[in-house]
Scaffold this active site. Structure first.
Site, mmCIF file in Angstrom:
data_model
loop_
_atom_site.group_PDB
_atom_site.id
_atom_site.type_symbol
_atom_site.label_atom_id
_atom_site.label_comp_id
_atom_site.label_asym_id
_atom_site.label_seq_id
_atom_site.Cartn_x
_atom_site.Cartn_y
_atom_site.Cartn_z
ATOM 1 N N ASP A 1 0.859 -1.187 0.000
ATOM 2 C CA ASP A 1 0.000 0.000 0.000
ATOM 3 C C ASP A 1 0.889 1.230 0.000
ATOM 4 O O ASP A 1 2.049 1.167 0.416
ATOM 5 C CB ASP A 1 -0.939 0.024 1.221
ATOM 6 C CG ASP A 1 -2.193 0.866 0.959
ATOM 7 O OD1 ASP A 1 -3.275 0.285 0.717
ATOM 8 O OD2 ASP A 1 -2.091 2.119 0.971
ATOM 9 N N GLU B 1 -14.898 -8.846 -7.333
ATOM 10 C CA GLU B 1 -15.172 -9.230 -5.948
ATOM 11 C C GLU B 1 -16.609 -8.847 -5.595
ATOM 12 O O GLU B 1 -17.050 -7.752 -5.891
ATOM 13 C CB GLU B 1 -14.172 -8.523 -5.014
ATOM 14 C CG GLU B 1 -14.317 -8.901 -3.571
ATOM 15 C CD GLU B 1 -14.408 -10.410 -3.370
ATOM 16 O OE1 GLU B 1 -13.506 -11.132 -3.823
ATOM 17 O OE2 GLU B 1 -15.394 -10.878 -2.788
ATOM 18 N N LEU C 1 -17.928 -9.372 -2.310
ATOM 19 C CA LEU C 1 -18.128 -9.368 -0.855
ATOM 20 C C LEU C 1 -18.947 -8.158 -0.414
ATOM 21 O O LEU C 1 -18.943 -7.115 -1.070
ATOM 22 C CB LEU C 1 -16.781 -9.396 -0.119
ATOM 23 C CG LEU C 1 -15.804 -8.232 -0.250
ATOM 24 C CD1 LEU C 1 -16.184 -7.037 0.599
ATOM 25 C CD2 LEU C 1 -14.419 -8.694 0.117
ATOM 26 N N ARG C 2 -19.643 -8.350 0.706
ATOM 27 C CA ARG C 2 -20.389 -7.230 1.306
ATOM 28 C C ARG C 2 -19.702 -6.849 2.592
ATOM 29 O O ARG C 2 -19.407 -7.733 3.418
ATOM 30 C CB ARG C 2 -21.821 -7.661 1.639
ATOM 31 C CG ARG C 2 -22.678 -7.990 0.456
ATOM 32 C CD ARG C 2 -23.871 -8.830 0.874
ATOM 33 N NE ARG C 2 -23.446 -10.103 1.461
ATOM 34 C CZ ARG C 2 -24.258 -10.951 2.114
ATOM 35 N NH1 ARG C 2 -25.521 -10.647 2.281
ATOM 36 N NH2 ARG C 2 -23.799 -12.079 2.607
ATOM 37 N N GLU C 3 -19.422 -5.571 2.778
ATOM 38 C CA GLU C 3 -18.811 -5.152 4.036
ATOM 39 C C GLU C 3 -19.730 -5.559 5.182
ATOM 40 O O GLU C 3 -20.952 -5.554 5.048
ATOM 41 C CB GLU C 3 -18.594 -3.636 4.050
ATOM 42 C CG GLU C 3 -17.424 -3.242 3.179
ATOM 43 C CD GLU C 3 -17.249 -1.740 3.053
ATOM 44 O OE1 GLU C 3 -17.656 -0.994 3.955
ATOM 45 O OE2 GLU C 3 -16.679 -1.316 2.029
ATOM 46 N N LYS D 1 -19.781 -7.745 -12.865
ATOM 47 C CA LYS D 1 -19.779 -7.008 -11.590
ATOM 48 C C LYS D 1 -20.737 -5.807 -11.651
ATOM 49 O O LYS D 1 -21.517 -5.554 -10.733
ATOM 50 C CB LYS D 1 -18.346 -6.568 -11.272
ATOM 51 C CG LYS D 1 -18.211 -5.668 -10.066
ATOM 52 C CD LYS D 1 -18.557 -6.360 -8.759
ATOM 53 C CE LYS D 1 -18.603 -5.360 -7.622
ATOM 54 N NZ LYS D 1 -19.081 -5.940 -6.390
ATOM 55 N N ASN E 1 -24.331 -5.234 -9.486
ATOM 56 C CA ASN E 1 -24.590 -4.076 -8.619
ATOM 57 C C ASN E 1 -25.761 -3.238 -9.137
ATOM 58 O O ASN E 1 -26.569 -2.732 -8.356
ATOM 59 C CB ASN E 1 -23.335 -3.203 -8.489
ATOM 60 C CG ASN E 1 -22.430 -3.720 -7.371
ATOM 61 O OD1 ASN E 1 -22.733 -4.728 -6.741
ATOM 62 N ND2 ASN E 1 -21.328 -3.048 -7.124
ATOM 63 N N CYS F 1 -19.840 1.339 -3.005
ATOM 64 C CA CYS F 1 -19.969 0.686 -4.315
ATOM 65 C C CYS F 1 -21.181 1.099 -5.148
ATOM 66 O O CYS F 1 -21.009 1.569 -6.272
ATOM 67 C CB CYS F 1 -19.970 -0.822 -4.131
ATOM 68 S SG CYS F 1 -18.359 -1.402 -3.581
#
Ligand code: NAD
Length: 433
Positions: free
Chosen positions: A30, A154, A156-158, A209, A213, A265
């Site tokens: 990072d 990806e 994933l859901r937070e 993706k 969404n 997102c």
């Protein structure tokens, strides 16, 4: 295998920690040194349930660095998980992903093994392949020969990210060529065999993706539209949502009327898809309206508050919930921010409480609002209470029954019938008492 993850935010961290948990060696890269120092100390720089224990458990297999050369040494796969925010016109801003591609290219110059560069960030169709010239120029190497390329979106859901990452309903592998895809298939071998592995071309993976969404955002705006109509005709939206959700073609998920979606997102991906479609000469009117309705929806809470107590000027408002959803500290595009801004414009006095997101909100509003220690303090001597995020602790009946002033429920934490029984002054979006 040896894996590198570029960008150690929500997606990067969860990705790397989960791969480490399956026995892979993972390096996190990072540009923010404090994040890397925290990771090396076993402290996740973000809040996500279960992440800290999984990071600590796998710390021996994990190393964080700000150096691409160090991070990419001997790796077989590098995941790009940097942010892809909106530009001011709503289109996708590719500056982080291009910069990551350049840094990867430079580091690859001195690395002689075959590496599969994999974009995990959400990017509009065509983006991943547009990185090829950047990587080739800076590495002096050739895609399909010295390095492979994949796009692995990806989903994933937070708040449920680790479980989602480990138990996805599909693994989408967009591959430049068969060799690139084979490496990712091997890396995902530890996942349950029953999970479909979809091997597609890179643009298809990118589009999947966005389509997913956009569909979910549409479903949310759809039920919000129905809720707004329900209010006009005196019908309870939850009864309608329950009934239509019984039809398997519809399903009950994502049918809870609310103050609209937020988060890092949906809004940005919708805007990016709209801008992308427009740039290709197609006007996506349905998606534009889904987005526009969602922009308006948080203000429905303000309108309900005005119905309840009149002019909000100088009124004291207690706000429960700031994060865009429970179990995260993420406030990106959170409806709470819009609501607070509008209340401040109207001259209300605001006190807020959220179990995780206070620090992030403080950075935006500073001393203009009061930050409470707990939910009880937040509802003390206020004129009205807004519930914006459905943290479990706000759904507690004993707590709710203490609130004697009007409650504006923006997310459906209370069933209106229950609210009536508890004697609450309840106002919900499409929910009638
Ligand atoms: P984030 O902002 O939390 O993390 C991005 C990280 O990348 C930051 O730590 C940043 O410092 C780092 N970074 C930026 N430029 C860099 C560079 N050149 N080199 C190394 N690191 C760099 O973002 P996020 O929420 O994890 O999202 C990442 C991507 O994944 C986005 O495209 C997003 O749309 C997508 N996504 C997010 C979610 C989610 O729930 N957050 C879910 C699915 C997909």
């Amino acid at each position: 295998m040896k894996v590198a993850v570029v960008g150690s935010g929500y997606v990067g961290l969860v990705t790397g920690v989960c791969f480490a948990n399956f026995g892979n060696k993972v390096t996190f890269i990072d540009i923010i040194k404090e994040k890397i120092d925290k990771i090396n100390a076993g402290i996740p720089p973000i809040y996500e349930p279960g992440l800290e224990s999984l990071l600590k458990k796998n710390l021996k297999k994990i190393k964080g660095t700000t150096s691409y050369e160090e991070g990419l040494k001997d790796v077989e796969v590098v995941f790009i998980c940097v942010g892809t925010p909106s530009s001011s016109d709503g289109s996708i801003n590719l500056k982080y992903i291009k910069s990551a591609a350049k840094s990867i290219g430079r580091a690859l110059k001195n690395i002689h093994n075959y590496v599969v560069i994999t974009v995990k960030s959400t990017v509009i169709p065509g983006t991943t392949e547009s990185l090829i010239p950047i990587i080739e120029k800076h590495s002096g190497k050739k895609v399909g020969v010295n390095f492979g390329l994949c796009m692995n979106p990806e989903f994933l859901r937070e708040g449920n990210a680790i479980n989602d990452f480990l138990n996805p309903n599909k693994i989408v592998i967009g591959e430049y060529d068969r060799n690139s895809g084979d490496v990712l298939v091997e890396l995902y071998r530890s996942w349950d065999d029953k999970i479909p592995r979809l091997r597609v071309n890179i643009k298809t993976a990118e589009m999947i993706k966005y389509a997913q969404n956009a569909f979910l955002a549409t479903k949310i705006s759809f039920i919000n539209e129905i809720a707004n109509i329900c209010e006009k005709v005196g019908v309870n939206v939850d009864d309608v949502a329950y009934a239509i959700g019984l039809d398997p073609r519809i399903s009950p998920r994502f049918l809870r009327a609310s103050r609209g979606y937020g988060g890092s997102c949906f809004s940005k991906d919708m805007k990016a898809l709209i801008a992308f479609a427009n740039s290709k000469g197609y006007k996506p009117r349905l998606l534009e309206e889904v987005n526009a309705l969602n922009q308006r929806q948080p203000y429905r809470m303000i309108e309900l508050a005005e119905e309840a107590v009149g002019d909000l000027k100088a009124k004291s408002v207690g706000i429960l919930g700031l994060a865009f959803k429970p179990d995260t500290d993420d406030i990106r595009d959170a409806p709470s921010l819009k609501i607070i801004k509008r209340l401040l414009e109207l001259g209300s006095k605001i006190r807020v409480y959220d179990p995780q997101a206070m620090k992030n909100v403080k950075q935006i509003f500073g001393s203009r609002i009061k930050y409470c220690e707990n939910k009880e303090e937040c509802i003390e001597s206020v004129d009205i209470v807004f519930i914006i995020t459905e943290w479990k602790e706000f759904c507690n009946e004993k707590f709710l029954s203490k609130i004697r002033v009007p409650i504006i429920d923006g997310i459906g934490v209370i069933n209106p019938r229950k609210a009536k029984k508890l004697g609450l002054k309840y106002y919900g979006i499409g929910r009638l008492i």
